[in-house]
Design a protein around this motif. Structure first.
Motif, PDB file in Angstrom:
ATOM      1  N   GLU A 108       1.409  -1.262   0.040  1.00 17.50           N
ATOM      2  CA  GLU A 108      -0.223  -0.252   0.348  1.00 17.50           C
ATOM      3  C   GLU A 108       1.403   1.354  -0.022  1.00 17.50           C
ATOM      4  OE1 GLU A 108      -3.746   0.828   0.132  1.00 17.50           O
ATOM      5  OE2 GLU A 108      -3.323  -0.954  -1.308  1.00 17.50           O
ATOM      6  N   LYS A 109       2.407   1.384   1.020  1.00 12.36           N
ATOM      7  CA  LYS A 109       3.033   2.954   0.643  1.00 12.36           C
ATOM      8  C   LYS A 109       3.804   2.778  -0.501  1.00 12.36           C
ATOM      9  CE  LYS A 109       3.963   4.697   3.858  1.00 12.36           C
ATOM     10  NZ  LYS A 109       3.229   5.859   4.927  1.00 12.36           N
ATOM     11  N   ASN A 121       1.056   1.673  -4.323  1.00 13.46           N
ATOM     12  CA  ASN A 121      -0.291   2.272  -4.416  1.00 13.46           C
ATOM     13  C   ASN A 121       0.157   4.077  -3.809  1.00 13.46           C
ATOM     14  OD1 ASN A 121      -0.915   0.075  -5.328  1.00 13.46           O
ATOM     15  ND2 ASN A 121      -1.608  -0.155  -3.899  1.00 13.46           N
ATOM     16  N   GLN A 122       1.013   4.216  -2.452  1.00 10.06           N
ATOM     17  CA  GLN A 122       1.083   5.423  -2.456  1.00 10.06           C
ATOM     18  C   GLN A 122      -0.630   5.888  -1.621  1.00 10.06           C
ATOM     19  OE1 GLN A 122       3.796   7.060  -2.548  1.00 10.06           O
ATOM     20  NE2 GLN A 122       4.614   5.266  -3.911  1.00 10.06           N
ATOM     21  N   GLU A 123      -0.132   4.545  -0.560  1.00 14.40           N
ATOM     22  CA  GLU A 123      -1.979   5.128   0.677  1.00 14.40           C
ATOM     23  C   GLU A 123      -0.792   5.334   1.383  1.00 14.40           C
ATOM     24  OE1 GLU A 123      -4.714   6.190  -0.184  1.00 14.40           O
ATOM     25  OE2 GLU A 123      -4.246   5.729  -2.102  1.00 14.40           O
ATOM     26  N   ALA A 124      -1.772   5.094   2.473  1.00 16.89           N
ATOM     27  CA  ALA A 124      -1.276   5.405   3.766  1.00 16.89           C
ATOM     28  C   ALA A 124      -1.586   4.785   5.279  1.00 16.89           C
ATOM     29  CB  ALA A 124      -1.579   7.319   4.102  1.00 16.89           C
ATOM     30  N   PRO A 125      -1.404   3.055   5.179  1.00 17.65           N
ATOM     31  CA  PRO A 125      -2.683   2.331   5.954  1.00 17.65           C
ATOM     32  C   PRO A 125      -1.598   3.097   6.988  1.00 17.65           C
ATOM     33  CG  PRO A 125      -0.281   1.426   4.606  1.00 17.65           C
ATOM     34  CD  PRO A 125      -0.461   2.964   4.370  1.00 17.65           C
TER      35      PRO A 125
END
Length: 464
Positions: free
Chosen positions: A375-376, A379-383
Motif C-alpha cells: 500500500e505504501k 499504491n502510495q497510500e497511508a495505511p
C-alpha cells in the motif's frame, strides 16, 4: 533452485489409513470435508462416496497451490495415479496404486538448492535401497518407521504421516511396549512437524510436549519445541526453551539461528546480529542436519539486520547471496523490499514486495506486513502503522506450575478462559489482581484467552 532429474524407483504397498483430526476450521457435509489454514486458505479437502468411504483427497500449500492428490477405491484404499506438485505448481511425483498396492513411483524431478542437494540425493538412494530390499513392501514396523523418516525428508507429507501414525499405533499397543522412549519421542516430534505444516498448531504443540515427556532431558526436542513456538510467534516462550538448550550447548547453531530471527522480529538488532554470526560460524552443520528449504535462512535475516544497524550496502549484498541460493525466497524478496523502502526508493521496493507477494510470502509465513508495504510503495497510500511484535501480550512464567501473569497487558482486572489443546473448555473466571491460578491443570498444552476493555488475546500456556 536446482532441478535434479531422477530415475524412477519403485516403492512398497500398504493400506491407506486416514487420520483426520478435528479443528475449528473444518467445514463438513455428507460427502465433503475441508480443513483450512489460519488465513482461510484450504489446506486439505476430502471427498466421500455414497458408502461413506474416502473417495479422494487433495492437499494444498500455504500459497494456495495444489500439493498432493490421492484417489481411492470403494473400500477406501488408494487406487490409480496419485500425484505431488512443488510450491510453484510443477509435477514432482506420480504414484500408481492398485487397490491399495503401490505398483510404481515416478520422480519427475526433485527441487533442491546448493545447500541441501547432497542430503536429498542421499535420502533418495536410501529409500530406493529400502524398497528393493523389502520388495517395496516392508512388513517390520522398524522399517516402516525408517521409511516414514525418509518420506518426511523428501516432503511426501501425506505418506509420511500415514507411516508415522501406523508406527504410533504399534508403539502404544501391547506389542509395542519395548519401543525405546527415544524412538517414541522422535515419532511424536515428527507428527508435530507434519501437523504443524497444516497449521494444526495445538495438535503440533501437544505432540511436541508428548515427545518431551518421553525424554525430558533431550535438548534436541527442547530446541524443536522452541523453534515451533518461534514459528507461531510465541517468542518469549520460545526463548525460555532455547535458554535451557544453551545452558548445555552454548554454541548450538540452530538455537543461535532461531534467537537471531526472534530478536530481529523484536527489534533488538544488535542481539540478533550476534546470534546470527555465531550460527554462521557453524553454517555447514546447519545444512547437514536441515532440509535447506527454510526461506528465512541466516542470510535472509542477517541482510535486513545489517541494514537496520546502518550497514545497508553489506545488507544488500547478504540478501543477494540469499537470493542466489534460492531466487524464489519470498522472505528474502520481502526484506530486500524493506531496505529500499527505508531508503525512499518506492519503485524498487514495490518490485520486491510484489514478487514476495507472488511467491506467497503472506500465506507461507502467516504475516500481514506485506499488505502494508505494498500500500505504501506501490499504491502510495497511508495505511495504519504495523503493530510491533515486542508490544504484544505474553504469559509469564511460562511454562508454569501454580499461577501466571500477563506482560504487556495493562488491565489488572480481566476475564479469562482456559481451553485444552482440543478447545475443550476447562476453566473460566475473572481476576482482580492480574494473577490467574493454573495449579489445577495437569501437565500439557493449553490456551488462555484474556479479555478486558473490548480487547482480547489468546495465548499459549504450557504446564510442567
Amino acid at each position: 533452485m536446482i532441478k535434479i532429474l531422477l530415475t524412477p524407483p519403485f516403492l512398497s504397498a500398504f493400506l491407506v489409513l486416514l487420520i483426520a483430526l478435528p479443528s475449528k476450521t473444518t467445514a463438513q457435509s455428507d460427502r465433503y470435508e475441508s480443513r483450512k489454514y489460519k488465513d482461510g486458505i484450504v489446506s486439505k479437502e476430502f471427498w466421500y462416496g455414497n458408502n461413506g468411504k474416502l473417495d479422494s483427497l487433495k492437499s494444498y500449500y500455504k500459497n494456495g497451490k495444489l500439493k498432493e492428490s490421492f484417489y481411492f477405491n470403494d473400500n477406501g484404499r488408494p487406487n490409480g495415479a496419485c500425484t505431488q506438485h512443488d510450491l510453484q505448481g510443477e509435477l514432482m511425483v506420480t504414484w500408481t496404486f492398485e487397490h491399495g498396492k503401490l505398483r510404481n513411483r515416478v520422480d519427475h524431478f526433485q527441487r533442491t538448492n546448493i545447500k541441501n542437494q547432497e542430503r536429498m540425493e542421499r535420502t533418495y538412494a536410501k529409500l530406493d535401497s529400502l524398497n528393493k530390499a523389502t520388495d517395496y513392501n516392508p512388513k517390520k514396523y522398524r522399517l516402516i518407521y525408517w521409511r516414514a523418516q525418509m518420506r518426511a525428508t523428501l516432503g511426501n507429507d501425506y505418506l509420511a504421516l500415514r507411516d508415522f501414525n501406523t508406527f504410533r499405533r504399534f508403539m502404544t499397543s501391547e506389542r509395542g511396549q519395548r519401543v525405546p522412549a527415544k524412538t517414541k519421542a522422535n515419532v511424536y516430534d515428527r507428527l508435530a512437524v507434519l501437523y504443524g505444516q497444516e497449521e494444526l498448531e495445538n495438535y503440533a504443540l501437544h505432540y511436541r510436549h508428548k515427545a518431551l515427556k518421553e525424554t525430558p532431558d533431550d535438548n534436541r526436542l527442547k530446541y524443536n519445541m522452541a523453534y515451533y513456538l518461534y514459528k507461531i510467534k510465541s517468542y518469549h516462550l520460545a526463548i525460555r526453551y532455547i535458554d535451557e538448550v544453551k545452558m548445555k550447548w552454548p554454541k548450538h547453531n540452530f538455537s543461535n539461528w532461531t534467537l537471531g530471527a526472534i530478536y530481529s522480529d523484536l527489534g533488538e538488532y544488535e542481539k540478533s546480529l550476534d546470534f546470527l554470526n555465531q550460527a554462521l560460524e557453524r553454517e555447514e552443520s546447519i545444512y547437514k542436519h536441515n532440509s535447506g528449504r527454510a526461506e528465512r535462512d541466516l542470510r535472509t535475516i542477517k541482510g535486513l539486520v545489517q541494514h537496520k544497524l546502518g550497514d545497508t550496502k553489506e545488507g544488500i549484498e547478504t540478501l543477494e547471496e540469499a537470493l542466489e541460493i534460492n531466487p524464489n525466497n519470498s522472505f528474502a524478496n520481502r526484506n530486500m523490499g524493506e531496505i529500499y523502502f527505508d531508503r525512499g526508493n518506492d519503485k524498487k521496493a514495490c518490485r520486491y514486495f510484489t514478487k514476495a507477494s507472488t511467491l506467497g510470502y503472506t500465506q507461507i509465513h502467516d504475516r500481514e506486513d506485506l499488505a502494508y508495504f505494498i500500500e505504501k510503495t506501490c499504491n502510495q497510500e497511508a495505511p495504519e502503522p504495523l503493530p510491533s511484535y515486542a508490544s504484544l501480550p505474553y504469559i509469564f512464567p511460562n511454562p508454569a506450575i501454580n499461577f501466571v501473569e500477563i506482560a504487556n497487558w495493562a488491565p489488572q482486572k480481566f476475564q479469562y478462559v482456559i481451553y485444552d489443546y482440543q478447545y475443550k473448555l476447562l476453566e473460566q473466571g475473572k481476576t482482580e489482581d492480574g494473577i490467574v491460578k493454573v495449579s489445577m491443570l495437569s501437565r500439557g498444552v493449553y490456551l488462555l484467552k484474556i479479555a478486558a476493555q473490548g480487547e482480547s488475546h489468546t495465548l499459549r500456556l504450557i504446564i510442567e
